[in-house]
Enzyme design. Structure first.
Site, PDB file in Angstrom:
ATOM      1  CD1 TRP A 167      -0.294  -1.730   3.007  1.00  0.00           C
ATOM      2  CD2 TRP A 167       0.699   0.252   3.312  1.00  0.00           C
ATOM      3  NE1 TRP A 167       0.512  -1.834   4.122  1.00  0.00           N
ATOM      4  CE2 TRP A 167       1.136  -0.626   4.333  1.00  0.00           C
ATOM      5  CE3 TRP A 167       1.191   1.559   3.308  1.00  0.00           C
ATOM      6  CZ2 TRP A 167       2.039  -0.250   5.327  1.00  0.00           C
ATOM      7  CZ3 TRP A 167       2.090   1.935   4.290  1.00  0.00           C
ATOM      8  CH2 TRP A 167       2.499   1.035   5.279  1.00  0.00           C
TER       9      TRP A 167
ATOM     10  CE  LYS B   1      -3.207  -9.377  -1.316  1.00  0.00           C
ATOM     11  NZ  LYS B   1      -3.531  -7.947  -1.029  1.00  0.00           N
ATOM     12  CB  ALA B   2      -3.377  -4.210  -5.888  1.00  0.00           C
TER      13      ALA B   2
ATOM     14  CD  GLU C 296      -6.358  -6.629   0.176  1.00  0.00           C
ATOM     15  OE1 GLU C 296      -5.304  -6.372   0.779  1.00  0.00           O
ATOM     16  OE2 GLU C 296      -6.419  -7.505  -0.719  1.00  0.00           O
TER      17      GLU C 296
ATOM     18  N   GLY D  25       6.664  -6.410   0.435  1.00  0.00           N
ATOM     19  CA  GLY D  25       6.029  -6.193   1.732  1.00  0.00           C
ATOM     20  C   GLY D  25       6.995  -6.522   2.843  1.00  0.00           C
ATOM     21  CB  SER D  26       6.490  -7.130   6.429  1.00  0.00           C
ATOM     22  OG  SER D  26       5.566  -8.181   6.385  1.00  0.00           O
TER      23      SER D  26
ATOM     24  CD  GLU E 259      11.307  -4.006  -2.520  1.00  0.00           C
ATOM     25  OE1 GLU E 259      11.805  -4.018  -1.369  1.00  0.00           O
ATOM     26  OE2 GLU E 259      10.497  -3.161  -2.900  1.00  0.00           O
ATOM     27  CG  LEU E 260      11.104  -9.591   1.474  1.00  0.00           C
ATOM     28  CD1 LEU E 260      11.586 -10.843   2.174  1.00  0.00           C
ATOM     29  CD2 LEU E 260       9.602  -9.646   1.229  1.00  0.00           C
TER      30      LEU E 260
ATOM     31  CB  CYS F  20      11.242  -0.908   1.349  1.00  0.00           C
ATOM     32  SG  CYS F  20      11.192  -0.597  -0.411  1.00  0.00           S
TER      33      CYS F  20
ATOM     34  CD  GLU G  11      10.946  -1.743   6.902  1.00  0.00           C
ATOM     35  OE1 GLU G  11      10.434  -2.871   6.997  1.00  0.00           O
ATOM     36  OE2 GLU G  11      11.086  -1.153   5.818  1.00  0.00           O
TER      37      GLU G  11
HETATM   38  P1  NAD Z   1       2.029  -6.678   7.110  1.00  0.00           P
HETATM   39  O1  NAD Z   1       3.245  -7.469   7.339  1.00  0.00           O
HETATM   40  O2  NAD Z   1       0.745  -7.107   7.715  1.00  0.00           O
HETATM   41  O3  NAD Z   1       1.720  -6.568   5.532  1.00  0.00           O
HETATM   42  C1  NAD Z   1       2.676  -6.154   4.592  1.00  0.00           C
HETATM   43  C2  NAD Z   1       2.056  -6.363   3.194  1.00  0.00           C
HETATM   44  O4  NAD Z   1       1.848  -7.748   2.973  1.00  0.00           O
HETATM   45  C3  NAD Z   1       0.673  -5.739   3.026  1.00  0.00           C
HETATM   46  O5  NAD Z   1       0.583  -5.216   1.727  1.00  0.00           O
HETATM   47  C4  NAD Z   1      -0.302  -6.902   3.211  1.00  0.00           C
HETATM   48  O6  NAD Z   1      -1.493  -6.752   2.473  1.00  0.00           O
HETATM   49  C5  NAD Z   1       0.487  -8.059   2.677  1.00  0.00           C
HETATM   50  N1  NAD Z   1       0.197  -9.336   3.324  1.00  0.00           N
HETATM   51  C6  NAD Z   1       0.078  -9.566   4.655  1.00  0.00           C
HETATM   52  N2  NAD Z   1      -0.123 -10.891   4.891  1.00  0.00           N
HETATM   53  C7  NAD Z   1      -0.145 -11.494   3.675  1.00  0.00           C
HETATM   54  C8  NAD Z   1      -0.302 -12.842   3.239  1.00  0.00           C
HETATM   55  N3  NAD Z   1      -0.453 -13.851   4.099  1.00  0.00           N
HETATM   56  N4  NAD Z   1      -0.271 -13.090   1.917  1.00  0.00           N
HETATM   57  C9  NAD Z   1      -0.090 -12.100   1.019  1.00  0.00           C
HETATM   58  N5  NAD Z   1       0.085 -10.817   1.359  1.00  0.00           N
HETATM   59  C10 NAD Z   1       0.066 -10.507   2.662  1.00  0.00           C
HETATM   60  O7  NAD Z   1       2.380  -5.236   7.539  1.00  0.00           O
HETATM   61  P2  NAD Z   1       1.660  -3.855   7.366  1.00  0.00           P
HETATM   62  O8  NAD Z   1       1.190  -3.363   8.685  1.00  0.00           O
HETATM   63  O9  NAD Z   1       0.685  -3.843   6.211  1.00  0.00           O
HETATM   64  O10 NAD Z   1       2.903  -3.023   6.890  1.00  0.00           O
HETATM   65  C11 NAD Z   1       3.977  -2.766   7.753  1.00  0.00           C
HETATM   66  C12 NAD Z   1       5.198  -3.548   7.382  1.00  0.00           C
HETATM   67  O11 NAD Z   1       5.142  -3.980   6.046  1.00  0.00           O
HETATM   68  C13 NAD Z   1       6.395  -2.656   7.500  1.00  0.00           C
HETATM   69  O12 NAD Z   1       7.091  -2.961   8.675  1.00  0.00           O
HETATM   70  C14 NAD Z   1       7.219  -2.936   6.273  1.00  0.00           C
HETATM   71  O13 NAD Z   1       8.295  -3.763   6.593  1.00  0.00           O
HETATM   72  C15 NAD Z   1       6.362  -3.738   5.388  1.00  0.00           C
HETATM   73  N6  NAD Z   1       6.098  -3.112   4.087  1.00  0.00           N
HETATM   74  C16 NAD Z   1       7.123  -3.069   3.210  1.00  0.00           C
HETATM   75  C17 NAD Z   1       6.919  -2.500   1.974  1.00  0.00           C
HETATM   76  C18 NAD Z   1       8.040  -2.432   0.983  1.00  0.00           C
HETATM   77  O14 NAD Z   1       7.986  -1.600   0.091  1.00  0.00           O
HETATM   78  N7  NAD Z   1       9.033  -3.312   1.082  1.00  0.00           N
HETATM   79  C19 NAD Z   1       5.681  -1.955   1.657  1.00  0.00           C
HETATM   80  C20 NAD Z   1       4.649  -2.018   2.596  1.00  0.00           C
HETATM   81  C21 NAD Z   1       4.867  -2.616   3.809  1.00  0.00           C
END
Ligand code: NAD
Length: 474
Positions: free
Chosen positions: A147, A171-172, A174, A224-225, A246-247, A280, A377
């Site tokens: 997001w 899956k973008a 939500e 994502g994370s 890409e974490l 990130c 982070e």
């Molecule tokens: P989160 O770990 O719950 O989710 C991170 C992302 O993963 C979100 O987009 C979420 O929709 C997706 N996600 C979560 N569980 C999933 C699953 N089981 N299957 C597929 N997708 C899933 O964390 P958050 O509160 O949304 O975001 C905070 C953390 O996410 C931050 O600490 C950061 O590290 C990470 N993040 C990183 C980036 C990046 O550009 N690398 C971008 C957004 C969030």
């Protein structure tokens, strides 16, 4: 101004019996309803992606390139409409959203060109035989985008997949679906065959848990994370499905004694609070040489407190809200932990106002290594500024986290720059600038920051399988 949100499956837009609210994080108002994909929608998306792949893999690279370029041109034409939707759903200042639309289009334009450069090679062989190496699209891609950049994050995944000749189910996020919806509209209008690009939303764990084990899925691409990336990688490995991950990152910034300190401090603060620190590659851990520490710290703090925080739709706002409410307690907990362990809070540290998910631009100084924020982070508007006595100590600190995505340094000394390039454990090192990536440069991490690269001439590698053909004349 905000689009009607739908799923896109097999070239058709569809609603669903269940939906989710989309919230403007600056006002907490509901701005749209997002359909949740059912099992049936996912099965249809898989079947469509299989059919789409059969067509797209045989489409000439030049034609793929033309379709992607047409779609990118439409995104540029629609810049204002897309940017306003992004600011509404994400909160970032409108000028930053406008730039993001252009960056998204640039990612597509770069990948479009790369579609025509996926060269194979000929290996010398004896007379009557040939050894040739072919790069072929890997198949259906299951992709998950976050997001923080509603337009440019999906653009990375869709651009790589489509340029390589793959089909994709994306899956973008939500929280911020409009960027991806606009991308799909542009591709539909650009004439992309049905089934090549499919867009779903819903429960992230349910969707990834269902799609990843499916036989046609030949690549899992996630941003994502690290925690979620690790989980998806484990799932994919059970099916021998490769991943592009890409974490998270926890970028160090090494400020050496020979640099223009004021310039480094001001640019550091401006960059830190861009996108409310939800990047990130956001510069977070500043390690500043003792001799320039105070000057750097004071200038950084001054610029941090001057940051104009507010609704991204208003003129002059520099930093919007956090994209979702769960980030406020996450950041507050990191600040409290650091304070309890002896850190000084020089700016911010708390929620800003009581409407919208705003957090103050925050600066922590003299933070002990035992504080959680030194390892975790923050993914928010929080900077750590600590003094160091030498380049050795700075590099040791820089490398002391599990992450290795972006790293930065300020110095003009050739010997320092050579050491930094050699020793800092990151996928992207920038010196005297806080820009970390361009469409034409490879982007990705080492250590817990992930596998694979997006962008650059490496950007299609993960989307392609290598086949060697040995042809012997009878
Ligand atoms: P989160 O770990 O719950 O989710 C991170 C992302 O993963 C979100 O987009 C979420 O929709 C997706 N996600 C979560 N569980 C999933 C699953 N089981 N299957 C597929 N997708 C899933 O964390 P958050 O509160 O949304 O975001 C905070 C953390 O996410 C931050 O600490 C950061 O590290 C990470 N993040 C990183 C980036 C990046 O550009 N690398 C971008 C957004 C969030």
């Amino acid at each position: 101004m905000y689009p009607d949100l739908k799923l896109y499956v097999g070239g058709e837009w569809r609603k669903s019996s269940e939906d989710l609210p989309v919230i403007n994080p600056a006002t907490e108002d509901e701005i749209g309803r997002l359909p949740k994909a059912s099992r049936r929608d996912l099965d249809d998306a898989l079947a469509a992606a299989v059919e789409g792949f059969a067509i797209w893999r045989k489409t000439a690279p030049r034609e793929r390139c033309n379709v992607i370029r047409r779609a990118a041109a439409l995104m540029r034409e629609r810049q204002e409409e897309i940017a306003r939707a992004i600011t509404l759903e994400h909160g970032k200042p409108l000028p930053q959203a406008r730039l993001e639309v252009i960056r998204g289009a640039e990612f597509f334009e770069w990948d479009a060109g790369e579609a025509m450069r996926t060269y194979g090679r000929v290996i010398p062989s004896k007379h009557g035989e040939s050894f040739t190496v072919h790069h072929q699209p890997v198949g259906v891609v299951a992709a998950f985008s976050p997001w923080n950049f509603p337009m440019s994050q999906p653009a990375r995944k869709i651009g790589g997949a489509l340029a390589a000749g793959c089909s994709i189910i994306l899956k973008a996020a939500e929280e911020t679906p409009a960027g991806a919806v606009h991308i799909v509209r542009a591709f539909e209008d650009a004439g992309l065959p049905k089934g090549v690009l499919n867009l779903v939303f819903g429960d992230p764990a349910e969707i990834s848990g269902y799609l990843i084990p499916q036989e046609p899925v030949r690549l899992v691409a996630f941003t994502g994370s690290t925690a979620v990336g690790r989980h998806l990688t484990t799932m994919a490995s059970e099916h021998m499905t490769p991943v592009l991950m890409e974490l998270g990152g926890h970028a160090p910034v090494i400020v050496c004694e020979d640099t223009d300190v004021v310039k480094a401090a001001i640019s550091g603060a401006v960059r830190k609070y861009r996108n409310a620190g939800q990047v990130c590659t956001s510069p977070t851990r500043f390690f500043v040489h003792d001799s320039v520490y105070e000057e750097f710290r004071d200038n950084f703090v001054r610029r941090a407190v001057e940051t104009v925080v507010g609704n991204g739709m208003e003129d002059g706002v520099e930093m919007g809200p956090l994209a979702n409410d769960r980030r406020i307690p996450a950041l507050s907990a990191l600040v409290e932990d650091a304070r309890a362990k002896g850190a000084e809070i020089l700016a911010g540290g708390e929620r800003h106002g009581n409407k919208g998910y705003f957090f103050q631009p925050t600066v922590l100084a003299d933070v002990p290594d035992t504080a959680r924020v030194m390892q975790e982070e923050p993914f928010g508007p929080l900077a750590v500024i600590n003094p160091v006595s030498s380049l050795d100590a700075a590099i040791e600190q820089a490398n002391s986290v599990p992450y290795g995505l972006a790293g930065y340094a300020f110095s003009n000394r050739a010997d320092y720059i050579a050491r930094l390039a050699e020793e800092v454990q990151v996928g992207n090192l920038s010196i005297n600038t806080l820009e970390a990536s361009m469409p034409e440069t490879p982007f990705g991490g080492v250590k817990s920051s992930g596998y694979g690269r997006e962008g650059g001439s490496e950007g299609l590698d993960n989307y392609m399988a290598i086949k060697h053909v040995w042809h012997s004349s009878q």
